[in-house]
Motif scaffolding. Structure first.
Motif, mmCIF file in Angstrom:
data_model
loop_
_atom_site.group_PDB
_atom_site.id
_atom_site.type_symbol
_atom_site.label_atom_id
_atom_site.label_comp_id
_atom_site.label_asym_id
_atom_site.label_seq_id
_atom_site.Cartn_x
_atom_site.Cartn_y
_atom_site.Cartn_z
ATOM 1 N N LYS A 111 0.861 -1.192 0.000
ATOM 2 C CA LYS A 111 0.000 0.000 0.000
ATOM 3 C C LYS A 111 0.891 1.234 0.000
ATOM 4 O O LYS A 111 1.830 1.336 0.794
ATOM 5 C CB LYS A 111 -0.889 -0.034 1.248
ATOM 6 N N PHE A 112 0.606 2.158 -0.921
ATOM 7 C CA PHE A 112 1.357 3.407 -1.017
ATOM 8 C C PHE A 112 0.337 4.531 -0.988
ATOM 9 O O PHE A 112 -0.489 4.637 -1.886
ATOM 10 C CB PHE A 112 2.211 3.411 -2.295
ATOM 11 N N PHE A 113 0.361 5.304 0.072
ATOM 12 C CA PHE A 113 -0.698 6.286 0.297
ATOM 13 C C PHE A 113 -0.480 7.565 -0.497
ATOM 14 O O PHE A 113 0.640 7.996 -0.711
ATOM 15 C CB PHE A 113 -0.746 6.645 1.789
ATOM 16 N N GLU A 114 -1.591 8.181 -0.889
ATOM 17 C CA GLU A 114 -1.539 9.527 -1.483
ATOM 18 C C GLU A 114 -1.236 10.500 -0.336
ATOM 19 O O GLU A 114 -1.643 10.263 0.795
ATOM 20 C CB GLU A 114 -2.906 9.898 -2.080
ATOM 21 N N ARG A 115 -0.583 11.610 -0.684
ATOM 22 C CA ARG A 115 -0.231 12.602 0.325
ATOM 23 C C ARG A 115 -1.452 13.112 1.102
ATOM 24 O O ARG A 115 -1.426 13.210 2.324
ATOM 25 C CB ARG A 115 0.490 13.778 -0.319
ATOM 26 N N ASP A 116 -2.522 13.428 0.392
ATOM 27 C CA ASP A 116 -3.732 13.942 1.039
ATOM 28 C C ASP A 116 -4.302 12.943 2.022
ATOM 29 O O ASP A 116 -4.830 13.300 3.072
ATOM 30 C CB ASP A 116 -4.827 14.201 -0.013
ATOM 31 N N GLU A 117 -4.222 11.697 1.636
ATOM 32 C CA GLU A 117 -4.789 10.629 2.450
ATOM 33 C C GLU A 117 -3.987 10.502 3.751
ATOM 34 O O GLU A 117 -4.535 10.462 4.846
ATOM 35 C CB GLU A 117 -4.711 9.333 1.639
ATOM 36 N N ILE A 118 -2.687 10.477 3.626
ATOM 37 C CA ILE A 118 -1.841 10.257 4.794
ATOM 38 C C ILE A 118 -1.804 11.479 5.708
ATOM 39 O O ILE A 118 -1.678 11.357 6.920
ATOM 40 C CB ILE A 118 -0.418 9.815 4.366
ATOM 41 N N ASN A 119 -1.957 12.662 5.126
ATOM 42 C CA ASN A 119 -1.911 13.873 5.956
ATOM 43 C C ASN A 119 -3.048 13.947 6.962
ATOM 44 O O ASN A 119 -2.951 14.662 7.951
ATOM 45 C CB ASN A 119 -1.888 15.128 5.075
ATOM 46 N N LYS A 120 -4.096 13.191 6.713
ATOM 47 C CA LYS A 120 -5.220 13.171 7.660
ATOM 48 C C LYS A 120 -4.795 12.691 9.038
ATOM 49 O O LYS A 120 -5.397 13.044 10.042
ATOM 50 C CB LYS A 120 -6.319 12.230 7.156
ATOM 51 N N ILE A 121 -3.753 11.868 9.098
ATOM 52 C CA ILE A 121 -3.365 11.337 10.415
ATOM 53 C C ILE A 121 -2.562 12.359 11.226
ATOM 54 O O ILE A 121 -2.306 12.149 12.398
ATOM 55 C CB ILE A 121 -2.568 10.007 10.319
ATOM 56 N N SER A 122 -2.184 13.472 10.580
ATOM 57 C CA SER A 122 -1.353 14.462 11.269
ATOM 58 C C SER A 122 -2.038 15.042 12.501
ATOM 59 O O SER A 122 -1.388 15.505 13.417
ATOM 60 C CB SER A 122 -0.987 15.592 10.309
ATOM 61 N N LEU A 123 -3.364 15.001 12.533
ATOM 62 C CA LEU A 123 -4.084 15.543 13.686
ATOM 63 C C LEU A 123 -3.815 14.734 14.940
ATOM 64 O O LEU A 123 -3.738 15.269 16.035
ATOM 65 C CB LEU A 123 -5.590 15.551 13.408
ATOM 66 N N VAL A 124 -3.668 13.427 14.793
ATOM 67 C CA VAL A 124 -3.443 12.570 15.965
ATOM 68 C C VAL A 124 -2.006 12.057 16.034
ATOM 69 O O VAL A 124 -1.579 11.528 17.060
ATOM 70 C CB VAL A 124 -4.421 11.368 15.999
#
Ligand code: CTP
Ligand code: ZN
Length: 152
Positions: free
Chosen positions: A64-77
C-alpha cells in the motif's frame, strides 16, 4: 550484551511503514486510514519503547502506497509520524506528515449546537493554528482545539 538492532515487528517487502505514532493514537490512525476495511496484510505494534515519545506505535501495510492527502489526515493525531516507503525490503523514501489547511469529516465540532452534531452534516474546518491546533468550523465558526479533539 552486544548492541543489536532487532525489529519488534517483522520487516515487509513492499509497502508503507508508519512509524513514531503516539501510543494512544494507534487506533485513531487505523480508523482514519480505513485500515480495518482493506484486504492488505497489515501488522502493527502498540506500546513499543521510543526514545522520543516514551511509548510509540508502528503500523506496516504491505503493498500500500498512500496519497499525500490521504496520509496527511493522520497528522491531527500523529503529527510526528514518519512514513517509510519500502520496496524490495529497502527504505526507498522517508516522508513527514503535514497538517492540512482544511479538515473534512475526521473530527467532531466542539459546539454541541452545531449543525454537524445535529443533522448528520459532514464536519468541515479551516486549520487556523497548526502548532497548537485550532480548527475553525465552516458552519458555526467555533474553534475546536487539541484538548477538545474527538473523532467522528
Ligand atoms: N522497515 C520495515 N521493513 C523493511 C525496512 C524497514 O518494516 N523492509 C521498518 C523498520 O523496522 C523501521 C522503519 O521501517 O521501523 C524505518 O526503517 P529504517 O529507516 O531502516 O529505520 P531507522 O533508521 O530506525 O528509522 P528512523 O530513525 O527514521 O525512524
Ligand atoms: Zn461547528
Amino acid at each position: 550484551m552486544p548492541k543489536q538492532k532487532q525489529l519488534q515487528v517483522s520487516a515487509i517487502e513492499n509497502g508503507t511503514v508508519i512509524d513514531h505514532i503516539p501510543a494512544a493514537s494507534l487506533f485513531y490512525v487505523i480508523a482514519i486510514l480505513g485500515l480495518d476495511q482493506i484486504p492488505n496484510q497489515t501488522t502493527f505494534g502498540a506500546n513499543l519503547d521510543s526514545h522520543k515519545f516514551g511509548k510509540k506505535a508502528i503500523i506496516k501495510v504491505a503493498d500500500k502506497f498512500f496519497e499525500r492527502d490521504e496520509i496527511n489526515k493522520i497528522s491531527l493525531v500523529a503529527p510526528h509520524a514518519k512514513l517509510n516507503i519500502i520496496r524490495g525490503y529497502e527504505v526507498v523514501e522517508k516522508r513527514d506528515v503535514t497538517i492540512p489547511d482544511e479538515v473534512v469529516g475526521i473530527v467532531k465540532c466542539f459546539n454541541p449546537k452545531c449543525v454537524t452534531n445535529n443533522e448528520g452534516v459532514l464536519t468541515r474546518f479551516r486549520v487556523e493554528d497548526k502548532e497548537d491546533l485550532a480548527l475553525k468550523c465552516h458552519y458555526c465558526e467555533k474553534i475546536t482545539s487539541r484538548d477538545e479533539l474527538q473523532m467522528v
